[in-house]
Design a protein around this motif. Structure first.
Motif, PDB file in Angstrom:
ATOM      1  N   VAL A  84       0.849  -1.202   0.000  1.00 36.85           N
ATOM      2  CA  VAL A  84       0.000   0.000   0.000  1.00 36.85           C
ATOM      3  C   VAL A  84       0.883   1.250   0.000  1.00 36.85           C
ATOM      4  N   THR A  85       1.947   1.231   0.793  1.00 33.97           N
ATOM      5  CA  THR A  85       2.845   2.391   0.873  1.00 33.97           C
ATOM      6  C   THR A  85       3.549   2.627  -0.464  1.00 33.97           C
ATOM      7  N   GLN A  86       3.911   1.522  -1.107  1.00 31.63           N
ATOM      8  CA  GLN A  86       4.647   1.612  -2.376  1.00 31.63           C
ATOM      9  C   GLN A  86       3.728   2.015  -3.544  1.00 31.63           C
ATOM     10  N   ILE A  87       2.537   1.423  -3.610  1.00 29.27           N
ATOM     11  CA  ILE A  87       1.638   1.630  -4.759  1.00 29.27           C
ATOM     12  C   ILE A  87       0.862   2.949  -4.642  1.00 29.27           C
ATOM     13  N   LYS A  88       0.562   3.349  -3.412  1.00 24.54           N
ATOM     14  CA  LYS A  88      -0.232   4.566  -3.161  1.00 24.54           C
ATOM     15  C   LYS A  88      -1.559   4.552  -3.930  1.00 24.54           C
ATOM     16  N   PRO A  89      -2.381   3.533  -3.694  1.00 24.60           N
ATOM     17  CA  PRO A  89      -3.625   3.407  -4.469  1.00 24.60           C
ATOM     18  C   PRO A  89      -4.629   4.501  -4.113  1.00 24.60           C
ATOM     19  N   THR A  90      -5.467   4.833  -5.109  1.00 23.57           N
ATOM     20  CA  THR A  90      -6.592   5.739  -4.826  1.00 23.57           C
ATOM     21  C   THR A  90      -7.872   4.919  -4.598  1.00 23.57           C
ATOM     22  N   GLU A  91      -7.867   3.673  -5.087  1.00 24.88           N
ATOM     23  CA  GLU A  91      -9.000   2.769  -4.846  1.00 24.88           C
ATOM     24  C   GLU A  91      -8.475   1.363  -4.584  1.00 24.88           C
ATOM     25  N   VAL A  92      -8.997   0.724  -3.562  1.00 25.62           N
ATOM     26  CA  VAL A  92      -8.627  -0.665  -3.290  1.00 25.62           C
ATOM     27  C   VAL A  92      -9.878  -1.536  -3.378  1.00 25.62           C
ATOM     28  N   TYR A  93      -9.787  -2.620  -4.140  1.00 21.73           N
ATOM     29  CA  TYR A  93     -10.885  -3.581  -4.276  1.00 21.73           C
ATOM     30  C   TYR A  93     -10.440  -4.871  -3.601  1.00 21.73           C
ATOM     31  N   ASN A  94     -11.051  -5.192  -2.474  1.00 22.91           N
ATOM     32  CA  ASN A  94     -10.641  -6.401  -1.750  1.00 22.91           C
ATOM     33  C   ASN A  94     -11.484  -7.592  -2.183  1.00 22.91           C
ATOM     34  N   LEU A  95     -11.011  -8.267  -3.222  1.00 23.34           N
ATOM     35  CA  LEU A  95     -11.737  -9.417  -3.786  1.00 23.34           C
ATOM     36  C   LEU A  95     -11.128 -10.748  -3.339  1.00 23.34           C
ATOM     37  N   ALA A  96      -9.968 -10.726  -2.724  1.00 25.35           N
ATOM     38  CA  ALA A  96      -9.310 -11.982  -2.354  1.00 25.35           C
ATOM     39  C   ALA A  96     -10.078 -12.667  -1.227  1.00 25.35           C
ATOM     40  N   ALA A  97     -10.219 -13.968  -1.348  1.00 23.07           N
ATOM     41  CA  ALA A  97     -10.881 -14.755  -0.298  1.00 23.07           C
ATOM     42  C   ALA A  97     -10.749 -16.231  -0.623  1.00 23.07           C
ATOM     43  N   GLN A  98     -10.834 -17.064   0.408  1.00 24.95           N
ATOM     44  CA  GLN A  98     -11.130 -18.476   0.198  1.00 24.95           C
ATOM     45  C   GLN A  98     -12.630 -18.428  -0.052  1.00 24.95           C
ATOM     46  N   SER A  99     -13.041 -18.521  -1.304  1.00 27.67           N
ATOM     47  CA  SER A  99     -14.397 -18.111  -1.683  1.00 27.67           C
ATOM     48  C   SER A  99     -15.358 -19.289  -1.859  1.00 27.67           C
ATOM     49  N   HIS A 100     -14.909 -20.513  -1.609  1.00 24.03           N
ATOM     50  CA  HIS A 100     -15.783 -21.669  -1.827  1.00 24.03           C
ATOM     51  C   HIS A 100     -16.499 -22.037  -0.520  1.00 24.03           C
ATOM     52  N   VAL A 101     -17.827 -21.952  -0.562  1.00 23.13           N
ATOM     53  CA  VAL A 101     -18.633 -22.185   0.647  1.00 23.13           C
ATOM     54  C   VAL A 101     -18.458 -23.617   1.152  1.00 23.13           C
ATOM     55  N   GLY A 102     -18.587 -24.590   0.245  1.00 23.98           N
ATOM     56  CA  GLY A 102     -18.475 -26.004   0.654  1.00 23.98           C
ATOM     57  C   GLY A 102     -17.116 -26.294   1.260  1.00 23.98           C
ATOM     58  N   ILE A 103     -16.063 -25.789   0.632  1.00 29.40           N
ATOM     59  CA  ILE A 103     -14.699 -26.068   1.106  1.00 29.40           C
ATOM     60  C   ILE A 103     -14.423 -25.351   2.437  1.00 29.40           C
ATOM     61  N   SER A 104     -15.174 -24.280   2.711  1.00 26.90           N
ATOM     62  CA  SER A 104     -14.952 -23.565   3.993  1.00 26.90           C
ATOM     63  C   SER A 104     -15.267 -24.461   5.193  1.00 26.90           C
ATOM     64  N   PHE A 105     -16.099 -25.501   4.997  1.00 26.95           N
ATOM     65  CA  PHE A 105     -16.349 -26.449   6.088  1.00 26.95           C
ATOM     66  C   PHE A 105     -15.130 -27.347   6.317  1.00 26.95           C
ATOM     67  N   GLU A 106     -14.307 -27.516   5.268  1.00 26.69           N
ATOM     68  CA  GLU A 106     -13.088 -28.346   5.373  1.00 26.69           C
ATOM     69  C   GLU A 106     -11.931 -27.540   5.945  1.00 26.69           C
ATOM     70  N   VAL A 107     -11.883 -26.219   5.629  1.00 24.46           N
ATOM     71  CA  VAL A 107     -10.768 -25.376   6.081  1.00 24.46           C
ATOM     72  C   VAL A 107     -11.322 -24.124   6.789  1.00 24.46           C
ATOM     73  N   PRO A 108     -12.030 -24.342   7.909  1.00 27.90           N
ATOM     74  CA  PRO A 108     -12.710 -23.202   8.545  1.00 27.90           C
ATOM     75  C   PRO A 108     -11.748 -22.169   9.126  1.00 27.90           C
ATOM     76  N   GLU A 109     -10.633 -22.654   9.689  1.00 22.16           N
ATOM     77  CA  GLU A 109      -9.726 -21.713  10.349  1.00 22.16           C
ATOM     78  C   GLU A 109      -9.011 -20.849   9.303  1.00 22.16           C
ATOM     79  N   TYR A 110      -8.553 -21.494   8.234  1.00 16.48           N
ATOM     80  CA  TYR A 110      -7.905 -20.721   7.172  1.00 16.48           C
ATOM     81  C   TYR A 110      -8.903 -19.743   6.538  1.00 16.48           C
ATOM     82  N   THR A 111     -10.149 -20.197   6.376  1.00  8.53           N
ATOM     83  CA  THR A 111     -11.172 -19.314   5.797  1.00  8.53           C
ATOM     84  C   THR A 111     -11.372 -18.084   6.692  1.00  8.53           C
ATOM     85  N   ALA A 112     -11.380 -18.305   8.006  1.00  8.18           N
ATOM     86  CA  ALA A 112     -11.528 -17.159   8.931  1.00  8.18           C
ATOM     87  C   ALA A 112     -10.355 -16.198   8.771  1.00  8.18           C
ATOM     88  N   GLU A 113      -9.143 -16.748   8.628  1.00 11.34           N
ATOM     89  CA  GLU A 113      -7.934 -15.911   8.507  1.00 11.34           C
ATOM     90  C   GLU A 113      -7.957 -15.095   7.216  1.00 11.34           C
TER      91      GLU A 113
END
Ligand code: NAP
Ligand code: G4F
Length: 346
Positions: free
Chosen positions: A74-103
């Motif tokens: 963030v310091t290097q890029i100096k964005p004017t807009e940030v889009y936070n799209l990153a996620a473990q995005s699979h609902v079914g798999i979140s039951f297999e990896v709940p802790e990582y999904t929370a993180e």
């Protein structure tokens, strides 16, 4: 002022469409990618081969779970807009990896917001919130910005944290921070283990003689399925308003998984005949009697969201949110793309 966007999750379905759209709007675009043992930048292939690459489009290694990396970027890029799209995005798999999904899907949002707060300035922030927040309250459909939340999966619970920490940073630090509460949106770039893409790929493979049949879980679940490219334009519009707010993006139509399957096979000229119910349900080619679909309980979830049906009237009114692609066109577009890919591999 120069417009500089940072997209986390740029290698995903939405990230790739958003990067293309922002470049077309004249932005300098920076994307966060994770290190993989084999590169997975297929969805960005067009941009990486275009004159934008390394001139207006830049990739950076990072991870939402690594706050020092986020602060540095963030310091290097100096964005004017940030889009936070990153996620473990699979609902079914979140039951297999709940802790990582929370993180990643939950606390990762806090890490990014903190990086922006430390950096200071007036950067605008978009959080990829989800209709999974509504989850279990079927009687409240169609669901809008005023519908109470009741998530039904580790993914939904992690996204609930991200939703509220975004609201909290808006209220506490006067940050321009928005939640886009997006209902399911699909495209030929959809991950292969989400139900729509799993279906369209199976249709293409079955037609090519490479797959015998399709096995699914809950056919009765209803989803409000839109087209991903229409939705990334809505994300951008949320960050162009005078005042930050939260918006639902949806089509206002809901269909069962069964209807999606029927429509996908119909598009290649096959009418399905369904028989039985529950795990005994099967579908056959009505003409030939060939078994094309059965149920595998492996794809059931420990808790299910049965009905998602969105009311996007606020976004239509305030953002002029429009959808160009309807349900039938979406199914046709995805089947056609998978058939074309299949033909190209011969
Ligand atoms: P997607 O295709 O699964 O993409 C997810 C992206 O997040 C990928 O680029 C992935 O990178 C990245 N990622 C995962 N964990 C990460 C981590 N720890 N650090 C950095 N990057 C990480 O998802 P999508 O369909 O484009 O959805 C985009 C966002 O909208 C997600 O947050 C999703 O939960 C949310 N959402 C999606 C929908 C929908 O219907 N598509 C609806 C509502 C909300 P890799 O390529 O390295 O795996
Ligand atoms: O395609 P899905 O895995 O998407 P789901 O769970 O609705 O989540 C997607 O949309 C959310 C927005 O509402 C996003 F936040 C989230 O990141 C993701 O993009 O499953 C759709 C429905 C479910 O009810 C599931 O149980 O299809 C049902 N289903 C039936 N058989 C299946 C299958 N889902 C998958 N993935 N695979 C099956 O074999």
């Amino acid at each position: 002022m120069k417009k500089i966007a940072l997209i986390t999750g740029v290698s995903g379905q939405d990230g790739s469409y958003l990067a293309e759209f922002l470049l077309e709007q004249g932005y300098e675009v920076h994307g966060l990618i994770r290190r993989h043992s084999t590169e997975n930048l297929d969805r960005l292939a067009d941009i990486l081969q275009s004159p934008y690459h390394k001139v207006k489009f830049f990739l950076h290694y990072g991870d939402l779970t690594d706050s020092s990396n986020l602060i540095r970027l963030v310091t290097q890029i100096k964005p004017t807009e940030v889009y936070n799209l990153a996620a473990q995005s699979h609902v079914g798999i979140s039951f297999e990896v709940p802790e990582y999904t929370a993180e990643a899907t939950g606390v990762g949002t806090l890490k990014l917001l903190e990086a922006l707060r430390l950096y200071g300035g007036s950067c605008r922030f978009y959080q990829a919130s989800t209709s999974e927040l509504f989850g279990g309250l079927e009687e409240t459909a169609p669901q809008s910005e005023n519908t109470p939340f009741y998530p039904k999966s580790p993914y939904g619970v992690a996204k609930l944290y991200s939703y509220w920490i975004t609201v909290n940073y808006r209220e506490s630090y006067q940050m321009y921070a928005c939640n886009g509460i997006l209902f399911n949106h699909e495209s030929p770039r959809r991950g292969e283990n989400f139900v729509t893409r799993k279906i369209t790929l199976a249709v293409a493979n079955i037609m090519a003689g490479k797959q015998e049949k399709l096995s699914l879980g809950n056919l009765n679940a209803k989803r409000d399925w839109g087209y991903a490219r229409d939705y990334v334009i809505g994300m951008w519009k949320m960050l162009q308003q005078d005042k930050a707010a939260d918006y639902v993006l949806a089509t206002g139509e809901t269909h069962t998984v069964r209807e999606f399957v029927e429509e996908a096979f119909a598009h290649v000229g096959i009418t399905l005949r369904f028989e039985g119910s529950g795990i005994e349900e099967k579908a056959y080619d009505a003409k030939t009697g060939r078994l094309l679909l059965d149920i595998n309980p492996e794809f059931y979830r420990p808790a299910e969201v049965e009905l998602l049906w969105g009311d996007a009237s606020k976004a239509e009114r305030e953002l002029d949110f429009k959808r160009e692609v309807g349900f039938k066109e979406l199914v046709a577009m995805m089947v056609d793309a998978d058939m074309k890919k299949e033909a190209g591999t011969k």
